[in-house]
Every structure is written in structure tokens, then in C-alpha cells.
Write a protein that holds these residues in place. Structure first.
Motif, mmCIF file in Angstrom:
data_model
loop_
_atom_site.group_PDB
_atom_site.id
_atom_site.type_symbol
_atom_site.label_atom_id
_atom_site.label_comp_id
_atom_site.label_asym_id
_atom_site.label_seq_id
_atom_site.Cartn_x
_atom_site.Cartn_y
_atom_site.Cartn_z
ATOM 1 N N GLN A 159 0.851 -1.195 0.000
ATOM 2 C CA GLN A 159 0.000 0.000 0.000
ATOM 3 C C GLN A 159 0.888 1.247 0.000
ATOM 4 N N GLN A 160 1.474 1.545 -1.128
ATOM 5 C CA GLN A 160 2.468 2.605 -1.254
ATOM 6 C C GLN A 160 1.855 3.998 -1.324
ATOM 7 N N GLN A 161 2.726 4.980 -1.079
ATOM 8 C CA GLN A 161 2.366 6.382 -1.252
ATOM 9 C C GLN A 161 3.330 6.998 -2.257
ATOM 10 N N LYS A 162 2.792 7.431 -3.387
ATOM 11 C CA LYS A 162 3.581 8.137 -4.389
ATOM 12 C C LYS A 162 3.504 9.626 -4.063
ATOM 13 N N LEU A 163 4.639 10.260 -3.934
ATOM 14 C CA LEU A 163 4.686 11.677 -3.583
ATOM 15 C C LEU A 163 4.196 12.539 -4.735
ATOM 16 N N LYS A 164 3.271 13.434 -4.428
ATOM 17 C CA LYS A 164 2.810 14.425 -5.384
ATOM 18 C C LYS A 164 3.405 15.787 -5.064
ATOM 19 N N SER A 165 3.508 16.123 -3.762
ATOM 20 C CA SER A 165 4.165 17.358 -3.342
ATOM 21 C C SER A 165 4.533 17.246 -1.868
ATOM 22 N N ALA A 166 5.479 18.076 -1.467
ATOM 23 C CA ALA A 166 5.892 18.137 -0.066
ATOM 24 C C ALA A 166 6.080 19.604 0.286
ATOM 25 N N ALA A 167 5.630 19.977 1.486
ATOM 26 C CA ALA A 167 5.750 21.365 1.925
ATOM 27 C C ALA A 167 6.017 21.413 3.421
ATOM 28 N N THR A 206 -2.099 4.130 -2.497
ATOM 29 C CA THR A 206 -2.604 2.874 -3.035
ATOM 30 C C THR A 206 -3.299 2.135 -1.908
ATOM 31 N N GLY A 207 -4.612 1.954 -1.999
ATOM 32 C CA GLY A 207 -5.358 1.222 -0.978
ATOM 33 C C GLY A 207 -5.363 1.920 0.365
ATOM 34 N N PRO A 208 -5.445 1.136 1.452
ATOM 35 C CA PRO A 208 -5.500 1.726 2.783
ATOM 36 C C PRO A 208 -4.149 2.292 3.207
ATOM 37 N N ALA A 209 -4.196 3.363 3.989
ATOM 38 C CA ALA A 209 -2.969 3.946 4.537
ATOM 39 C C ALA A 209 -2.689 3.406 5.936
ATOM 40 N N CYS A 210 -3.728 2.951 6.604
ATOM 41 C CA CYS A 210 -3.616 2.540 8.008
ATOM 42 C C CYS A 210 -3.300 1.049 8.138
ATOM 43 N N HIS A 211 -2.511 0.710 9.143
ATOM 44 C CA HIS A 211 -2.159 -0.691 9.381
ATOM 45 C C HIS A 211 -3.382 -1.524 9.790
ATOM 46 N N THR A 212 -4.497 -0.855 10.125
ATOM 47 C CA THR A 212 -5.735 -1.571 10.459
ATOM 48 C C THR A 212 -6.509 -1.970 9.209
ATOM 49 N N GLY A 213 -6.008 -1.572 8.039
ATOM 50 C CA GLY A 213 -6.692 -1.869 6.786
ATOM 51 C C GLY A 213 -7.668 -0.789 6.358
ATOM 52 N N ARG A 214 -7.749 0.285 7.140
ATOM 53 C CA ARG A 214 -8.640 1.393 6.796
ATOM 54 C C ARG A 214 -7.927 2.377 5.882
ATOM 55 N N ILE A 231 -9.395 -3.704 3.907
ATOM 56 C CA ILE A 231 -8.690 -4.981 3.786
ATOM 57 C C ILE A 231 -8.431 -5.494 5.198
ATOM 58 N N ASP A 232 -8.613 -6.796 5.417
ATOM 59 C CA ASP A 232 -8.289 -7.399 6.707
ATOM 60 C C ASP A 232 -6.775 -7.254 6.926
ATOM 61 N N PRO A 233 -6.361 -6.695 8.072
ATOM 62 C CA PRO A 233 -4.924 -6.503 8.315
ATOM 63 C C PRO A 233 -4.115 -7.796 8.222
ATOM 64 N N LYS A 234 -4.736 -8.935 8.532
ATOM 65 C CA LYS A 234 -4.020 -10.219 8.417
ATOM 66 C C LYS A 234 -3.671 -10.500 6.960
ATOM 67 N N THR A 235 -4.566 -10.129 6.067
ATOM 68 C CA THR A 235 -4.328 -10.298 4.635
ATOM 69 C C THR A 235 -3.342 -9.234 4.137
ATOM 70 N N LEU A 236 -3.527 -8.025 4.632
ATOM 71 C CA LEU A 236 -2.701 -6.892 4.207
ATOM 72 C C LEU A 236 -1.222 -7.145 4.425
ATOM 73 N N GLY A 270 0.119 -10.222 5.068
ATOM 74 C CA GLY A 270 0.494 -11.590 4.747
ATOM 75 C C GLY A 270 0.534 -12.525 5.953
ATOM 76 N N LYS A 271 -0.175 -12.190 7.026
ATOM 77 C CA LYS A 271 -0.202 -13.037 8.214
ATOM 78 C C LYS A 271 -1.349 -14.022 8.077
ATOM 79 N N LYS A 272 -1.102 -15.245 8.519
ATOM 80 C CA LYS A 272 -2.149 -16.254 8.483
ATOM 81 C C LYS A 272 -2.991 -16.152 9.743
ATOM 82 N N SER A 273 -4.269 -16.436 9.588
ATOM 83 C CA SER A 273 -5.163 -16.418 10.741
ATOM 84 C C SER A 273 -4.770 -17.545 11.687
ATOM 85 N N PRO A 274 -4.921 -17.325 13.024
ATOM 86 C CA PRO A 274 -4.561 -18.374 13.989
ATOM 87 C C PRO A 274 -5.506 -19.541 13.940
#
Length: 157
Positions: free
Chosen positions: A94-102, A117-125, A146-151, A153-157
Motif C-alpha cells: 500500500q504505497q504512497q507516491k509523492l505528489k508534493s511536499a511542503a 494505493t489502498g488503505p494507509a492505516c495498518h488496520t486496513g482502513r 482490507i483485513d490486516p491479516k491479509t494486508l 500476509g499473516k495467516k489467521s490463527p
């Protein structure tokens, strides 16, 4: 040559308060020398979606992360917990392409406008700012995309 070139780094942002858009600024390295990194060598960086204005997240950058972000146009932060560079999306995709910085008027906060790209948060939001304090009772304002486990690559317990 810029009229700001001869200033000490500590005086640069004060002098920029009266600058006009047509004024020539110092080289990038001189501006980075004047950035007011905190005692840990970090500056807060707010990530905002460039086309909607949505605030996605806040993280920290050191000078190396800021320079890499500007050089590669891929946003890079500094992970305080791991004490190393954190290239946004290197594990989640879930990358961030820089458009500008100030920099802000004091040179102690950075705004990066990005193409997320997609969610910015580690919670999948989409955004890290999903706990609303403006309502009584407080509320969660969004579902994970997106489920953070999927985001990550962690397998569900």
C-alpha cells in the motif's frame, strides 16, 4: 543567488515569513539544514491524499527519509519502534507516491500530498483517523478496506 543564502539555518524560516512566491529560495540542502527536527532528529509528516484532501496518516521522518522521499518520489518514513527507515508499502504493498511536499511556516512539520494505493492505516482502513471524538458516545467512522491479516500476509490463527 537568493537573498536567503547568507542566513544561518536558525534564521531562515523567520526570514521566509515575508517571502513572496517570486523570491528565489536557497538550495534544497540549505532548506533541509534549517528544518527543525526534534531532539530525536525527527519531524512529523502528515500524509494527505492529493486530490481529495483526505488526511490519511501522520508518521515521522528523519532527514534521510525526507531526502529519500524527495529523490525517489516514494514516501519513506522513520519507524521509531524499529529505529530504521520505513518505506511505506514495502510489506503491505500500500504505497504512497509523492505528489508534493511542503514545510510549515516554522519548518517543524511536513505535509506530504500523496497518491495512496489502498488503505494507509495498518488496520486496513483508508485513513488512520477513524476514531471520532466529535460524537457522544465516541464512534468508529470507517470499516477496514482490507483485513490486516491479509494486508501484511499473516495467516489467521
Amino acid at each position: 543567488m537568493s537573498p536567503f543564502d547568507q542566513l544561518e539555518p536558525t534564521a531562515l524560516f523567520k526570514a521566509l515569513e515575508s517571502a513572496k512566491p517570486t523570491d528565489a529560495l536557497p538550495e534544497l540542502s540549505a532548506l533541509l539544514d534549517a528544518v527543525r527536527f526534534n531532539a530525536d532528529g525527527l519531524i512529523p509528516a502528515i500524509a494527505q491524499q492529493h486530490d481529495t484532501g483526505e488526511v490519511l496518516m501522520m508518521a515521522w521522518m528523519n532527514r534521510e527519509a525526507l531526502e529519500e522521499t524527495l529523490r525517489t518520489q516514494q514516501v519513506c518514513y522513520f519507524s521509531r519502534s524499529r529505529q530504521k527507515l520505513w518505506r511505506k508499502g514495502e510489506t503491505s504493498g500500500q504505497q504512497q507516491k509523492l505528489k508534493s511536499a511542503a514545510l510549515d511556516c516554522d519548518g517543524d512539520t511536513l505535509l506530504v500530498q500523496v497518491e495512496q494505493t489502498g488503505p494507509a492505516c495498518h488496520t486496513g482502513r483508508r485513513s488512520c483517523f477513524y476514531v471520532s471524538l466529535s460524537t457522544e458516545p465516541p464512534a468508529i467512522t470507517s470499516e477496514p478496506l482490507i483485513d490486516p491479516k491479509t494486508l501484511y500476509g499473516k495467516k489467521s490463527p
